[in-house]
Design an enzyme around this catalytic site. Sequence first.
Site, PDB file in Angstrom:
ATOM      1  N   HIS A   1      -3.209   6.796   2.059  1.00 59.51           N
ATOM      2  CA  HIS A   1      -3.734   5.499   1.443  1.00 59.51           C
ATOM      3  C   HIS A   1      -5.311   5.176   2.130  1.00 59.51           C
ATOM      4  CE1 HIS A   1      -4.217   1.157   0.943  1.00 59.51           C
ATOM      5  NE2 HIS A   1      -4.131   0.843   1.986  1.00 59.51           N
TER       6      HIS A   1
ATOM      7  N   ASN B   1     -10.637  -0.796  -0.621  1.00 58.45           N
ATOM      8  CA  ASN B   1      -8.985  -0.627  -0.433  1.00 58.45           C
ATOM      9  C   ASN B   1      -8.370  -1.270  -1.747  1.00 58.45           C
ATOM     10  OD1 ASN B   1      -6.553  -1.081   0.124  1.00 58.45           O
ATOM     11  ND2 ASN B   1      -6.869  -1.461   2.306  1.00 58.45           N
TER      12      ASN B   1
ATOM     13  N   CYS C   1       0.834  -1.193  -0.071  1.00 58.13           N
ATOM     14  CA  CYS C   1      -0.151   0.122  -0.033  1.00 58.13           C
ATOM     15  C   CYS C   1       0.714   1.310  -0.061  1.00 58.13           C
ATOM     16  CB  CYS C   1      -0.897  -0.076   1.372  1.00 58.13           C
ATOM     17  SG  CYS C   1      -1.990  -1.684   1.279  1.00 58.13           S
TER      18      CYS C   1
END
Lengths: 82, 335
Positions: free
Chosen positions: B260, B291, B124
């Site tokens: 993020h 996500n 990420c």
Amino acid sequence: MAQSKDEVLAGLAALVNDETGVPAESVVFGKSFADDLDIDSISMMTIVVNAEEQFGVKIPDDKVSELKTVDDAVNYIVSAQS
Amino acid sequence: MTQPNLHQAAGSPFTRIIAVGAARGDLNVPNDDIVGPIESSDEWIRQRTGVISRTRASASVSAADLATSAANEAIATAKISASDIGAVIIATISNDVLTPSMAALVADRIGATPAAAYDISAACAGFCYGIAQADALVRAGAATYVLVIGAEKLSDYAKPTDRTISFLLGDGAGAVIVGPADSVGISPTIWGSDGGKWDAVGMDRPTREAFDDRDGEFPTLRQDGQTVFRWAVWEMAKVAQEALEAAGITAADLAAFIPHQANMRIINEFAKQLNVPDSVVIARDIETTGNTSAASVPLAMHRVLAENPELSGGYALIIGFGAGLVYAAQIVRLP
């Protein structure tokens, strides 16, 4: 400085109220964070981090899952302070 | 014999993100479609993660397909030719093969051949790692324009019965062109790793073990949510603050905060810990995209600019953090 269990309980109850809106007077000995107070794991972690700062103790990640009741948390904090 | 001096490259003293492109999975997957196997509810997911739906790609659509679409939009918006691109960097954890790289394939598809092309594995944080590299490559004269893409098809690595992370995951790709600028458009990168938490988030089993266990399941993602949450909020707030200080600005100078998109609860607590003023737009793309790991920051940036075009030229704090654990943060001037 070490605090009494009642002092820690009062401080903890205020932190729980700040994070979740659960009335401070509901946070009493004998209650389970998840089952009785409906506090989820993310809120619990926020309370733990704030408790570390307020009470001047360290609560490692692997200990957090062991703090299932108000008694567990108060006893841990009092013990860590002493 | 006198040894001749070697030549060394020198690039533009300043860099910036010139354009951004985005591609999301073609399927909109609401919570109700995935709650069965985890014995949960729409309300449970919304309360714990803020996710209402996630975009996922059809079986016929790969992460490289999404990366290609996002890249083409970024190139067109930047008004450059693909042949001007000197390097293609793709941050991904969902390439279909260990080798060759997704970047070489995408570089060819978009006509950027023979640009240097490689993937980076920083989960990420991968996109922000890519920005750090692109900034350095342009300033060093190794490339004039660098295409940085975050591309994921995480639905391939989601386990329907997993209650730790799978229900959050979405598919998408975000791409930016980094190139020369007249003034600073990318601040010093604050980045690092904490391998002591190597097993806090990642695959649930090694690939080789899964291969040998023919009756077993393909590796999928899992996490220790509480550990990741604490690290992602309180440790990353320190990193974000360092990035602001290294850039010489404060949170009040930001136009946007684009972290993020891990979990809405993380985003909200993060913004609180960082004292982000109400005037700053906070990216909350996770609500309907999910996500998407390395793709989440550029996808969120694209959406912030689509919904708030007046923020173009303003400063955004971008920060990626995830499996490793690894992290990277910069302040960038929005394209």
